[in-house]
Design a protein around this motif. Structure first.
Motif, PDB file in Angstrom:
ATOM      1  N   SER A  95       0.845  -1.199   0.000  1.00 29.38           N
ATOM      2  CA  SER A  95       0.000   0.000   0.000  1.00 29.38           C
ATOM      3  C   SER A  95       0.874   1.240   0.000  1.00 29.38           C
ATOM      4  O   SER A  95       2.052   1.204   0.357  1.00 29.38           O
ATOM      5  CB  SER A  95      -0.928   0.010   1.227  1.00 29.38           C
ATOM      6  N   ALA A  96       0.268   2.323  -0.408  1.00 30.45           N
ATOM      7  CA  ALA A  96       1.006   3.585  -0.473  1.00 30.45           C
ATOM      8  C   ALA A  96       1.274   4.164   0.903  1.00 30.45           C
ATOM      9  O   ALA A  96       2.186   4.984   1.058  1.00 30.45           O
ATOM     10  CB  ALA A  96       0.245   4.588  -1.335  1.00 30.45           C
ATOM     11  N   PHE A  97       0.516   3.748   1.888  1.00 35.02           N
ATOM     12  CA  PHE A  97       0.690   4.287   3.231  1.00 35.02           C
ATOM     13  C   PHE A  97       1.030   3.144   4.185  1.00 35.02           C
ATOM     14  O   PHE A  97       0.685   1.988   3.963  1.00 35.02           O
ATOM     15  CB  PHE A  97      -0.594   4.978   3.698  1.00 35.02           C
ATOM     16  N   GLY A  98       1.710   3.465   5.279  1.00 33.99           N
ATOM     17  CA  GLY A  98       2.044   2.491   6.294  1.00 33.99           C
ATOM     18  C   GLY A  98       3.421   1.887   6.090  1.00 33.99           C
ATOM     19  O   GLY A  98       4.065   2.051   5.036  1.00 33.99           O
ATOM     20  N   ASP A  99       3.896   1.175   7.093  1.00 28.63           N
ATOM     21  CA  ASP A  99       5.220   0.565   7.087  1.00 28.63           C
ATOM     22  C   ASP A  99       5.183  -0.914   6.695  1.00 28.63           C
ATOM     23  O   ASP A  99       6.212  -1.585   6.764  1.00 28.63           O
ATOM     24  CB  ASP A  99       5.871   0.702   8.462  1.00 28.63           C
ATOM     25  N   ARG A 100       4.053  -1.423   6.306  1.00 26.74           N
ATOM     26  CA  ARG A 100       3.960  -2.846   5.986  1.00 26.74           C
ATOM     27  C   ARG A 100       4.653  -3.124   4.652  1.00 26.74           C
ATOM     28  O   ARG A 100       4.467  -2.426   3.665  1.00 26.74           O
ATOM     29  CB  ARG A 100       2.491  -3.262   5.910  1.00 26.74           C
ATOM     30  N   ARG A 101       5.491  -4.202   4.665  1.00 21.84           N
ATOM     31  CA  ARG A 101       6.188  -4.656   3.464  1.00 21.84           C
ATOM     32  C   ARG A 101       6.047  -6.171   3.360  1.00 21.84           C
ATOM     33  O   ARG A 101       5.747  -6.856   4.344  1.00 21.84           O
ATOM     34  CB  ARG A 101       7.680  -4.277   3.526  1.00 21.84           C
ATOM     35  N   GLN A 102       6.295  -6.696   2.176  1.00 24.94           N
ATOM     36  CA  GLN A 102       6.260  -8.135   1.948  1.00 24.94           C
ATOM     37  C   GLN A 102       7.523  -8.559   1.212  1.00 24.94           C
ATOM     38  O   GLN A 102       7.925  -7.917   0.231  1.00 24.94           O
ATOM     39  CB  GLN A 102       5.017  -8.546   1.160  1.00 24.94           C
ATOM     40  N   ALA A 103       8.133  -9.627   1.690  1.00 28.61           N
ATOM     41  CA  ALA A 103       9.366 -10.148   1.106  1.00 28.61           C
ATOM     42  C   ALA A 103       9.038 -11.376   0.259  1.00 28.61           C
ATOM     43  O   ALA A 103       8.270 -12.251   0.675  1.00 28.61           O
ATOM     44  CB  ALA A 103      10.357 -10.493   2.203  1.00 28.61           C
ATOM     45  N   TRP A 104       9.685 -11.444  -0.907  1.00 27.71           N
ATOM     46  CA  TRP A 104       9.478 -12.546  -1.844  1.00 27.71           C
ATOM     47  C   TRP A 104      10.821 -13.164  -2.189  1.00 27.71           C
ATOM     48  O   TRP A 104      11.786 -12.465  -2.506  1.00 27.71           O
ATOM     49  CB  TRP A 104       8.792 -12.046  -3.118  1.00 27.71           C
ATOM     50  N   ARG A 105      10.876 -14.472  -2.137  1.00 29.91           N
ATOM     51  CA  ARG A 105      12.082 -15.182  -2.539  1.00 29.91           C
ATOM     52  C   ARG A 105      12.171 -15.213  -4.070  1.00 29.91           C
ATOM     53  O   ARG A 105      11.151 -15.208  -4.760  1.00 29.91           O
ATOM     54  CB  ARG A 105      12.094 -16.606  -1.984  1.00 29.91           C
ATOM     55  N   LEU A 106      13.380 -15.303  -4.533  1.00 28.77           N
ATOM     56  CA  LEU A 106      13.565 -15.298  -5.982  1.00 28.77           C
ATOM     57  C   LEU A 106      12.996 -16.555  -6.625  1.00 28.77           C
ATOM     58  O   LEU A 106      12.509 -16.510  -7.768  1.00 28.77           O
ATOM     59  CB  LEU A 106      15.060 -15.156  -6.316  1.00 28.77           C
ATOM     60  N   ASP A 107      13.028 -17.698  -5.899  1.00 30.33           N
ATOM     61  CA  ASP A 107      12.499 -18.928  -6.483  1.00 30.33           C
ATOM     62  C   ASP A 107      10.969 -18.961  -6.515  1.00 30.33           C
ATOM     63  O   ASP A 107      10.372 -19.903  -7.045  1.00 30.33           O
ATOM     64  CB  ASP A 107      13.033 -20.144  -5.726  1.00 30.33           C
ATOM     65  N   GLN A 108      10.295 -17.928  -5.960  1.00 39.09           N
ATOM     66  CA  GLN A 108       8.844 -17.834  -6.061  1.00 39.09           C
ATOM     67  C   GLN A 108       8.405 -17.213  -7.382  1.00 39.09           C
ATOM     68  O   GLN A 108       7.215 -17.268  -7.723  1.00 39.09           O
ATOM     69  CB  GLN A 108       8.275 -17.000  -4.888  1.00 39.09           C
ATOM     70  N   LEU A 109       9.317 -16.618  -8.089  1.00 33.74           N
ATOM     71  CA  LEU A 109       8.988 -15.977  -9.361  1.00 33.74           C
ATOM     72  C   LEU A 109       8.660 -17.039 -10.405  1.00 33.74           C
ATOM     73  O   LEU A 109       9.443 -17.956 -10.649  1.00 33.74           O
ATOM     74  CB  LEU A 109      10.163 -15.116  -9.831  1.00 33.74           C
ATOM     75  N   ARG A 110       7.492 -16.891 -11.031  1.00 31.54           N
ATOM     76  CA  ARG A 110       7.038 -17.868 -12.010  1.00 31.54           C
ATOM     77  C   ARG A 110       6.895 -17.293 -13.417  1.00 31.54           C
ATOM     78  O   ARG A 110       6.897 -18.040 -14.399  1.00 31.54           O
ATOM     79  CB  ARG A 110       5.698 -18.454 -11.573  1.00 31.54           C
ATOM     80  N   GLY A 111       6.747 -16.033 -13.534  1.00 30.50           N
ATOM     81  CA  GLY A 111       6.583 -15.438 -14.856  1.00 30.50           C
ATOM     82  C   GLY A 111       6.633 -13.927 -14.798  1.00 30.50           C
ATOM     83  O   GLY A 111       6.544 -13.308 -13.724  1.00 30.50           O
ATOM     84  N   LEU A 112       6.762 -13.346 -15.976  1.00 30.43           N
ATOM     85  CA  LEU A 112       6.842 -11.889 -16.104  1.00 30.43           C
ATOM     86  C   LEU A 112       5.930 -11.452 -17.237  1.00 30.43           C
ATOM     87  O   LEU A 112       5.933 -12.039 -18.322  1.00 30.43           O
ATOM     88  CB  LEU A 112       8.280 -11.446 -16.396  1.00 30.43           C
ATOM     89  N   SER A 113       5.136 -10.448 -16.968  1.00 33.75           N
ATOM     90  CA  SER A 113       4.363  -9.794 -18.013  1.00 33.75           C
ATOM     91  C   SER A 113       4.905  -8.379 -18.184  1.00 33.75           C
ATOM     92  O   SER A 113       5.910  -8.009 -17.583  1.00 33.75           O
ATOM     93  CB  SER A 113       2.870  -9.780 -17.655  1.00 33.75           C
ATOM     94  N   GLU A 114       4.243  -7.605 -18.996  1.00 28.92           N
ATOM     95  CA  GLU A 114       4.763  -6.268 -19.254  1.00 28.92           C
ATOM     96  C   GLU A 114       4.771  -5.401 -18.004  1.00 28.92           C
ATOM     97  O   GLU A 114       5.689  -4.582 -17.813  1.00 28.92           O
ATOM     98  CB  GLU A 114       3.921  -5.594 -20.338  1.00 28.92           C
ATOM     99  N   LEU A 115       3.787  -5.596 -17.136  1.00 24.39           N
ATOM    100  CA  LEU A 115       3.664  -4.733 -15.955  1.00 24.39           C
ATOM    101  C   LEU A 115       3.691  -5.493 -14.642  1.00 24.39           C
ATOM    102  O   LEU A 115       3.698  -4.864 -13.579  1.00 24.39           O
ATOM    103  CB  LEU A 115       2.369  -3.911 -16.030  1.00 24.39           C
ATOM    104  N   GLU A 116       3.687  -6.818 -14.671  1.00 24.00           N
ATOM    105  CA  GLU A 116       3.545  -7.588 -13.442  1.00 24.00           C
ATOM    106  C   GLU A 116       4.585  -8.696 -13.346  1.00 24.00           C
ATOM    107  O   GLU A 116       5.044  -9.231 -14.367  1.00 24.00           O
ATOM    108  CB  GLU A 116       2.148  -8.206 -13.344  1.00 24.00           C
ATOM    109  N   ALA A 117       4.935  -9.026 -12.102  1.00 21.59           N
ATOM    110  CA  ALA A 117       5.772 -10.184 -11.781  1.00 21.59           C
ATOM    111  C   ALA A 117       4.876 -11.207 -11.099  1.00 21.59           C
ATOM    112  O   ALA A 117       4.319 -10.941 -10.021  1.00 21.59           O
ATOM    113  CB  ALA A 117       6.930  -9.769 -10.882  1.00 21.59           C
TER     114      ALA A 117
END
Length: 262
Positions: free
Chosen positions: A48-70
């Motif tokens: 979100s644009a506000f707040g301190d919340r973040r999410q961590a993703w491992r590299l091996d969780q990546l399955r594909g790439l589109s023009e605007l999304e991972a």
């Protein structure tokens, strides 16, 4: 969508993360890496644009790439901004030469997606956030030491590194140097040609000065003309009468004897 063998970290962070549940977890914010071994472990997104919340993703969780999304598989690990700020990274670190002077900053990294190995870093001389600036490739082997916010090398300057991408200004400067070198080579070639032509002309001029002029030979007086003028007609049988007075008297006497009236 199949994944490429290598990917720039900036291309990964600019995409929004979408999980297999179809939930949008926000755009990438920062790299999650292990600088001592130059390996990318994953990345951090900002839901979100506000707040301190973040999410961590491992590299091996990546399955594909589109023009605007991972596209990722599985849930991310929740974290907060203070924890993320303590993650070690070399991105945006100052690049120092052998004298300890700053010559650029680490702007990006090329990552091997199957292992997370950083193939090389991309160094920028100007602000890495500015579009169109030049990039130089810095391999991990050229890094002698590293500290938070600083990368030490034995480089004399950015020209010691191969150029990965040239900006308009850098391309103009490079073409200008190439044109200047070509002009200098052409000038030296013309100078050598003029020097050789001058040497040949000097050799011919020395040869002409050593030779006897042709007009001196033609105007040299004939030895016959050097005889005494009064004696010139004595050797000829058809000498003019005026040159011999005695011959003149004999001719007059013969004419009187032959003339019956005289």
């Amino acid at each position: 969508m199949s994944l490429p063998e290598q990917l720039l970290l900036s291309d990964l962070l600019r995409r929004r993360v979408r999980c297999d549940q179809g939930i949008d977890h926000g755009a990438g914010a920062i790299a999650w890496m292990h600088p001592p071994v130059h390996r990318l472990l994953g990345w951090i997104s900002k839901p979100s644009a506000f707040g301190d919340r973040r999410q961590a993703w491992r590299l091996d969780q990546l399955r594909g790439l589109s023009e605007l999304e991972a596209l990722v598989k599985g849930p991310g690990a929740d974290t907060d901004l203070p924890t993320v700020d303590r993650l070690p990274t070399l991105i945006e670190a100052a690049l120092l030469d052998r004298h300890g002077e700053m010559i650029g900053s680490v702007a990006d990294a090329a990552v091997e997606l199957s292992t997370g190995r950083i193939v090389h870093y991309l160094v920028s001389r100007s602000d890495p956030r500015l579009p169109g600036s030049s990039r130089w490739r810095l391999s991990p082997e050229r890094i002698s030491d590293q500290q938070p916010g600083q990368v030490f090398t034995e480089l004399s300057g950015l020209d010691d590194l191969p150029l990965a991408r040239a900006s308009v200004r850098q391309e103009f400067l490079r073409r200008g140097r190439r044109w200047r070198d070509q002009l200098q080579e052409e000038t030296e070639r013309l100078r050598d040609s003029f020097q050789q032509a001058g040497d040949r002309f000097e050799e011919r001029l020395e040869g002409w000065l050593e030779e006897e002029p042709a007009w001196d030979v033609e105007q040299r007086p004939d030895p016959i003309d050097q005889r005494v003028p009064g004696e010139a007609w004595d050797d000829w049988s058809d000498e003019p009468p005026e040159a011999n007075p005695s011959s003149t008297r004999r001719t007059r006497q013969q004419r009187e004897d032959q003339d019956p009236w005289l």
